[in-house]
Write an enzyme that holds these catalytic residues in place. Sequence first.
Site, short mmCIF file in Angstrom:
data_model
loop_
_atom_site.label_atom_id
_atom_site.label_comp_id
_atom_site.label_asym_id
_atom_site.label_seq_id
_atom_site.Cartn_x
_atom_site.Cartn_y
_atom_site.Cartn_z
N HIS A 129 -2.14 -0.48 9.00
CA HIS A 129 -1.95 0.11 7.66
C HIS A 129 -1.14 1.41 7.76
CE1 HIS A 129 -3.86 0.20 3.38
NE2 HIS A 129 -2.62 0.66 3.36
N ARG A 163 9.12 -0.15 -7.04
CA ARG A 163 9.77 0.87 -6.22
C ARG A 163 9.99 0.39 -4.78
NH1 ARG A 163 6.19 4.18 -9.19
NH2 ARG A 163 7.23 5.76 -10.48
N ILE A 164 8.93 -0.18 -4.19
CA ILE A 164 9.03 -0.59 -2.79
C ILE A 164 9.91 -1.82 -2.65
CG2 ILE A 164 7.73 -1.40 -0.78
CD1 ILE A 164 5.38 0.33 -1.78
N ALA A 206 1.58 -4.60 1.73
CA ALA A 206 1.16 -4.12 0.41
C ALA A 206 -0.34 -3.82 0.39
CB ALA A 206 1.53 -5.14 -0.65
N GLU A 240 -10.84 -3.34 6.25
CA GLU A 240 -10.21 -2.30 7.07
C GLU A 240 -11.22 -1.18 7.37
OE1 GLU A 240 -6.60 -0.87 5.30
OE2 GLU A 240 -5.65 -2.83 5.32
#
Length: 335
Positions: free
Chosen positions: A290, A162-163, A242, A272
């Site tokens: 992000h 999709r992306i 991603a 993160e």
Amino acid sequence: MSRRVLVAPAPLREIEHTYGPILRAAGYTIEYPPRHLPGSEKQMTEPELLVHLPGCVASLAGSEPYTRAVIAKAAEAGLKVIARAGVGYDAVDLQAATDHGVAVCYAPGTNQEAVAEHAFMLMLALTRKLREQDTEIRQGLWPRRAVGNLRGTTLGIVGLGRIGKAVAQRAVPFGLKVLATEILPDEAFAAAHNVTFVPIEELLARADVITLHVPKTPLTKNLINRDTIALMKPTAFVLNTARGGLVHEQDLYEALVAKRIAGAGLDVYEVEPPGTNLLFSLDNVLLTAHTAGVDKQSRLDMARVPAHAIVKLLAGEWPADWVVNPQVKEAFFAR
């Protein structure tokens, strides 16, 4: 059955008007985890989930850690659904959820446009030396010199889901040549948008900009590493919007310092929040927190879908397109 739904991500409180009416109309009450500081965006920890999730029938989830211990305790107390406000579910132990009859959902089709826009922002900023120009002008300099261009160059898309498709569609008006690698190639889409499928080694060797749009799996972990970087042009840029872990950060740092590639744009990291990171010291890296998939519109969409998923599942429906562990179906309905 409990009627309580935990809304775990603190930022979602600001947009309760999106998901709140959906849950309340179905008879559910919303619970937010207590915070030490009003307005804090601190992510819930495993100990906090162990305290606040048991007794809830569902969680409208963010990236907090749904470990086996969390799922086991919460499922014993009635948890049936973990519905992710996003398209990734790395933080959920899927096997543990399946073992305990908990359905895990995500929100596909809600943020690909946002990520594609972000990827193009990074491409343009790197190519046209936005950071350098901004810095030098603030220093009183006037860096009026030729910069790079996107048109006529080659974009390599790793992952044409999709992306990746949303990125490819934007490449057409920019005049880019598009290469892609994909394990399930959509030949009709590729033909309609002038995308050429090639092996990843060829893509890395030919592309001027390489953009990653694949999930993190054992196959893709450290996909960008010393060996794959060695295949790239010294003028190439690498983008990762991603998942952290697709790029071996130490190898990327060494390549950027040695000028083996020209630069990188990173929105995700191995850890993160990342704290200290050698990459942050380099001026040929652009960094974002992000945020690629979280613009104002996508945030609304990503909150709405999991609320609907919770309501449907608990009403006895099975929204197959949203459930990521379909093998749990029998156990889910047996609980």
